[in-house]
Motif scaffolding. Structure first.
Motif, mmCIF file in Angstrom:
data_model
loop_
_atom_site.group_PDB
_atom_site.id
_atom_site.type_symbol
_atom_site.label_atom_id
_atom_site.label_comp_id
_atom_site.label_asym_id
_atom_site.label_seq_id
_atom_site.Cartn_x
_atom_site.Cartn_y
_atom_site.Cartn_z
ATOM 1 N N ILE A 108 0.671 -1.342 0.216
ATOM 2 C CA ILE A 108 -0.019 -0.174 0.099
ATOM 3 C C ILE A 108 0.870 1.299 -0.046
ATOM 4 O O ILE A 108 0.487 2.236 -0.577
ATOM 5 C CB ILE A 108 -0.905 0.226 1.100
ATOM 6 C CG1 ILE A 108 -1.948 -1.147 1.124
ATOM 7 C CG2 ILE A 108 -1.666 1.302 1.286
ATOM 8 C CD1 ILE A 108 -2.813 -1.242 0.063
ATOM 9 N N HIS A 109 1.979 1.264 0.677
ATOM 10 C CA HIS A 109 2.957 2.348 0.907
ATOM 11 C C HIS A 109 4.009 2.331 -0.017
ATOM 12 O O HIS A 109 4.978 3.336 -0.020
ATOM 13 C CB HIS A 109 3.262 2.519 2.365
ATOM 14 C CG HIS A 109 2.035 2.736 3.328
ATOM 15 N ND1 HIS A 109 1.189 3.981 3.156
ATOM 16 C CD2 HIS A 109 1.541 2.174 4.233
ATOM 17 C CE1 HIS A 109 0.283 3.824 4.128
ATOM 18 N NE2 HIS A 109 0.442 2.704 4.743
ATOM 19 N N SER A 110 4.182 1.337 -0.730
ATOM 20 C CA SER A 110 5.154 0.889 -1.816
ATOM 21 C C SER A 110 6.618 1.390 -1.101
ATOM 22 O O SER A 110 7.316 2.153 -1.594
ATOM 23 C CB SER A 110 4.982 1.889 -3.077
ATOM 24 O OG SER A 110 4.932 3.256 -2.751
ATOM 25 N N THR A 111 6.956 0.512 -0.068
ATOM 26 C CA THR A 111 8.134 0.807 0.580
ATOM 27 C C THR A 111 9.360 -0.009 -0.159
ATOM 28 O O THR A 111 9.077 -0.827 -0.844
ATOM 29 C CB THR A 111 8.069 0.436 2.084
ATOM 30 O OG1 THR A 111 7.807 -1.333 2.150
ATOM 31 C CG2 THR A 111 7.001 0.857 2.785
ATOM 32 N N PRO A 112 10.872 0.578 0.033
ATOM 33 C CA PRO A 112 11.810 -0.099 -0.510
ATOM 34 C C PRO A 112 11.807 -1.514 -0.283
ATOM 35 O O PRO A 112 12.168 -2.279 -1.218
ATOM 36 C CB PRO A 112 12.917 0.830 -0.211
ATOM 37 C CG PRO A 112 12.357 1.881 0.408
ATOM 38 C CD PRO A 112 10.958 1.622 0.842
ATOM 39 N N SER A 113 11.512 -1.897 0.922
ATOM 40 C CA SER A 113 11.502 -3.449 1.228
ATOM 41 C C SER A 113 10.689 -4.120 0.285
ATOM 42 O O SER A 113 11.166 -5.281 -0.088
ATOM 43 C CB SER A 113 11.091 -3.712 2.618
ATOM 44 O OG SER A 113 12.136 -3.197 3.697
ATOM 45 N N TRP A 114 9.419 -3.814 0.107
ATOM 46 C CA TRP A 114 8.450 -4.366 -0.797
ATOM 47 C C TRP A 114 9.140 -4.461 -2.247
ATOM 48 O O TRP A 114 9.131 -5.395 -2.955
ATOM 49 C CB TRP A 114 7.191 -3.622 -0.598
ATOM 50 C CG TRP A 114 5.990 -4.005 -1.923
ATOM 51 C CD1 TRP A 114 5.500 -5.214 -1.606
ATOM 52 C CD2 TRP A 114 5.819 -3.461 -2.998
ATOM 53 N NE1 TRP A 114 4.473 -5.232 -2.624
ATOM 54 C CE2 TRP A 114 4.750 -4.223 -3.619
ATOM 55 C CE3 TRP A 114 6.076 -2.151 -3.298
ATOM 56 C CZ2 TRP A 114 3.872 -3.579 -4.675
ATOM 57 C CZ3 TRP A 114 5.440 -1.610 -4.560
ATOM 58 C CH2 TRP A 114 4.295 -2.316 -5.240
ATOM 59 N N VAL A 115 9.562 -3.327 -2.452
ATOM 60 C CA VAL A 115 10.120 -3.261 -3.995
ATOM 61 C C VAL A 115 11.360 -4.193 -4.258
ATOM 62 O O VAL A 115 11.434 -5.219 -5.316
ATOM 63 C CB VAL A 115 10.767 -1.768 -4.501
ATOM 64 C CG1 VAL A 115 11.610 -2.023 -5.611
ATOM 65 C CG2 VAL A 115 9.467 -1.005 -4.452
ATOM 66 N N PHE A 116 12.154 -4.325 -3.293
ATOM 67 C CA PHE A 116 13.426 -5.252 -3.369
ATOM 68 C C PHE A 116 13.060 -6.673 -3.298
ATOM 69 O O PHE A 116 13.388 -7.635 -4.153
ATOM 70 C CB PHE A 116 14.577 -4.709 -2.302
ATOM 71 C CG PHE A 116 15.140 -3.612 -2.266
ATOM 72 C CD1 PHE A 116 15.579 -3.041 -3.687
ATOM 73 C CD2 PHE A 116 15.578 -2.853 -1.292
ATOM 74 C CE1 PHE A 116 16.147 -1.877 -3.743
ATOM 75 C CE2 PHE A 116 16.138 -1.627 -1.481
ATOM 76 C CZ PHE A 116 16.447 -1.182 -2.683
ATOM 77 N N ILE A 117 12.146 -6.882 -2.312
ATOM 78 C CA ILE A 117 11.723 -8.384 -2.098
ATOM 79 C C ILE A 117 10.969 -8.959 -3.328
ATOM 80 O O ILE A 117 11.242 -10.201 -3.725
ATOM 81 C CB ILE A 117 10.956 -8.589 -0.767
ATOM 82 C CG1 ILE A 117 11.723 -8.424 0.378
ATOM 83 C CG2 ILE A 117 10.584 -10.136 -0.749
ATOM 84 C CD1 ILE A 117 11.016 -8.261 1.787
ATOM 85 N N CYS A 118 10.323 -8.064 -3.856
ATOM 86 C CA CYS A 118 9.531 -8.443 -5.066
ATOM 87 C C CYS A 118 10.193 -8.636 -6.285
ATOM 88 O O CYS A 118 9.877 -9.584 -7.214
ATOM 89 C CB CYS A 118 8.101 -7.555 -5.302
ATOM 90 S SG CYS A 118 6.822 -7.523 -4.129
#
Length: 390
Positions: free
Chosen positions: A288-298
Motif C-alpha cells: 500500500i505504501h510502496s516501501t523499498p523493502s517491498w520493491v526489493f523483495i518482489c
C-alpha cells in the motif's frame, strides 16, 4: 531465433502473472480465505501472496521494453515516431486507470446511469478506441468506431457522479489505479530507454536514481514526491525488469547460461536480503505504501522466477503446458479488461454467486474458475483479432 525464445519465456511469465492477477482480484470478494493469500492490510508490516502480483507485473513489463522499443530502434524508426508510440501507450493506460479509480466511488443514487451500465459502456469504449483493428478494415469504418468510443467516453465522463450521496462530485484523480500506475512507470522507463538508446550503463544509473528516490522518501531523508516518478517504487520495479532483460540478452547471445544462473540467482537472493535489511529503516514491508523493502523483495522474487522460466522455456523447451493460458500473455490488456464486462453484466442482471462460492475453499475454487474463463474468452477474441493493441 534467440529473440523469439526470449519473448516466449516472458510471455509465459506474463501469462502466469495475469492469471493470478485475475484470481486475486476476484478473490477480493471472497470471505474467510487463508490469510497468506489475501492482501496485507495497509497498517500492517508484511506481505502476502496477493501483494506480489502487481509488482511482478511491473517487473515483467520492464522485461518487455528492450524487446518492443529495441525492435523499433533496430528497424530504423525515427525518435519522434517511437516517442509518439510511448506517449500514446502511456496516455491510454493512464486514461483507463483514471476512469477505473473513479468507478470505485461511483454514486448510483446521484448518477443518471446505474453502475453496471456505466461500467459496461466504459469498457466498451476502451475496446472501440484502442482495438487492434485489422489493416483490411476501411479507414472510414475504423475511425468511425474509434470516434464512437471517444464520444461514449466523453458522455460517461459528463454523466459521472461520485462521492457521497450528500456531496456528489465529478471525476477526480485521487490516485491513478493499476493501469494508470503502469502507464506512468512505462512513460518513465520506456522514455529513458529511448533517450539512452538502450545503453545498459545509463539505464543502470537511472535505476539507482529511482531506487534512491524510493529509499529517500521512505527513510524520511526528504518529504516530497517527484511529479510522474512519485516515490519511485513503480518505476524502480519496471526499470529492474529493463536492466535484467538487457543482461539476459547479452549473456544469452553468447550462450553463456552458466553466467545467467550465477548472476540471476545471486541478484535475486541479494535483493530479498536487502529488502529485509532496509525494512526497519524505511517503514517496513508494505504494498500500500510502496516501501523499498517491498520493491526489493518482489524484484528478487521476480528475478528468481524469470530465471526458472528461462531454464524451463528457453533452455529445456518445455512449452506445451503453457498453451492453456497463452492468451493471457499475448493479449494481456484484453484479458485484464474482460472481468469488467463480466462484473458489469452481473450488476445489470443482479446476479450473485451462490453462498458457498463466496466463502473459503468454495470461493477460492470460484476465483480459479473465473481466471480460466476470462483467459478462454480472451483466447476466443484473440483468434478473431479482437484484442487491444497497447
Amino acid at each position: 531465433m534467440l529473440q523469439s525464445k526470449r519473448l516466449l519465456s516472458i510471455d509465459v511469465f506474463r501469462a502466469i502473472n495475469m492469471f493470478f492477477m485475475i484470481f486475486v482480484n476476484d478473490l477480493s470478494g471472497v470471505r474467510k480465505v487463508p490469510e497468506w493469500i489475501d492482501h496485507v492490510k495497509g497498517y500492517e508490516d508484511g506481505m502476502h501472496f496477493a501483494d506480489t502480483i502487481f509488482p511482478l507485473f511491473l517487473f515483467i513489463a520492464g522485461l518487455s521494453i528492450p524487446l518492443a522499443i529495441g525492435r523499433r530502434i533496430s528497424k530504423g524508426d525515427s525518435f519522434t515516431s517511437i516517442a509518439g508510440y510511448i506517449l500514446l501507450r502511456s496516455f491510454a493506460l493512464i486514461v483507463m486507470g483514471f476512469f477505473h479509480v473513479n468507478m470505485e466511488e461511483y454514486n448510483s443514487a446521484a448518477a443518471v446511469l446505474p453502475l453496471g451500465i456505466w461500467e459496461f459502456l466504459l469498457t466498451l469504449s476502451f475496446f472501440l478506441i484502442w482495438l487492434d483493428y485489422p489493416d483490411t478494415l476501411a479507414k472510414a469504418k475504423k475511425y468511425a468506431l474509434m470516434g464512437t468510443g471517444v464520444v461514449i467516453l466523453v458522455v460517461l465522463a459528463f454523466l459521472y457522479k461520485g462521492g457521497s450521496p450528500d456531496a456528489p462530485k465529478g471525476l477526480s484523480p485521487s490516485w491513478w489505479g493499476i493501469l494508470g500506475i503502469i502507464g506512468w512507470a512505462y512513460l518513465v522507463c520506456a522514455g529513458v530507454y529511448l533517450l539512452t538508446k538502450g545503453n545498459l550503463t545509463a539505464l543502470f544509473i537511472a535505476l539507482i536514481m529511482l531506487v534512491f528516490i524510493n529509499i529517500g522518501i521512505h527513510a524520511d531523508w526528504f518529504d516530497y514526491k517527484i511529479w510522474v516518478v512519485k516515490d519511485g517504487a513503480s518505476a524502480s520495479l519496471m526499470m529492474f525488469g529493463v536492466v535484467i532483460s538487457l543482461l539476459y540478452s547479452k549473456m544469452a547471445i553468447k550462450n553463456d547460461y552458466n553466467k545467467v544462473w550465477l548472476i540471476f540467482t545471486l541478484s535475486g537472493i541479494a535483493l530479498i536480503i536487502l529488502g529485509f535489511i532496509v525494512r526497519p529503516y524505511t517503514h517496513g514491508i508494505s504494498k500500500i505504501h510502496s516501501t523499498p523493502s517491498w520493491v526489493f523483495i518482489c524484484t528478487g522474487i521476480g528475478i528468481l522466477l524469470f530465471e526458472l522460466l528461462i531454464w524451463l522455456i528457453d533452455v529445456k523447451g518445455k512449452q506445451n503446458w503453457f498453451k492453456i493460458i497463452k492468451p493471457a500473455g499475448t493479449s494481456t490488456l484484453t484479458c485484464y479488461l474482460i472481468p469488467y464486462f463480466m462484473v458489469a453484466i452481473f450488476y445489470i442482471i443482479n446476479f450473485n454467486y451462490p453462498h458457498f462460492l463466496n466463502y473459503g475453499a468454495g470461493g477460492i475454487i470460484r476465483s480459479f474458475g473465473v481466471a480460466f474463463i476470462v483467459i478462454i474468452i480472451t483466447g476466443f477474441l484473440e483468434k478473431r483479432r479482437l484484442r487491444l493493441k497497447i
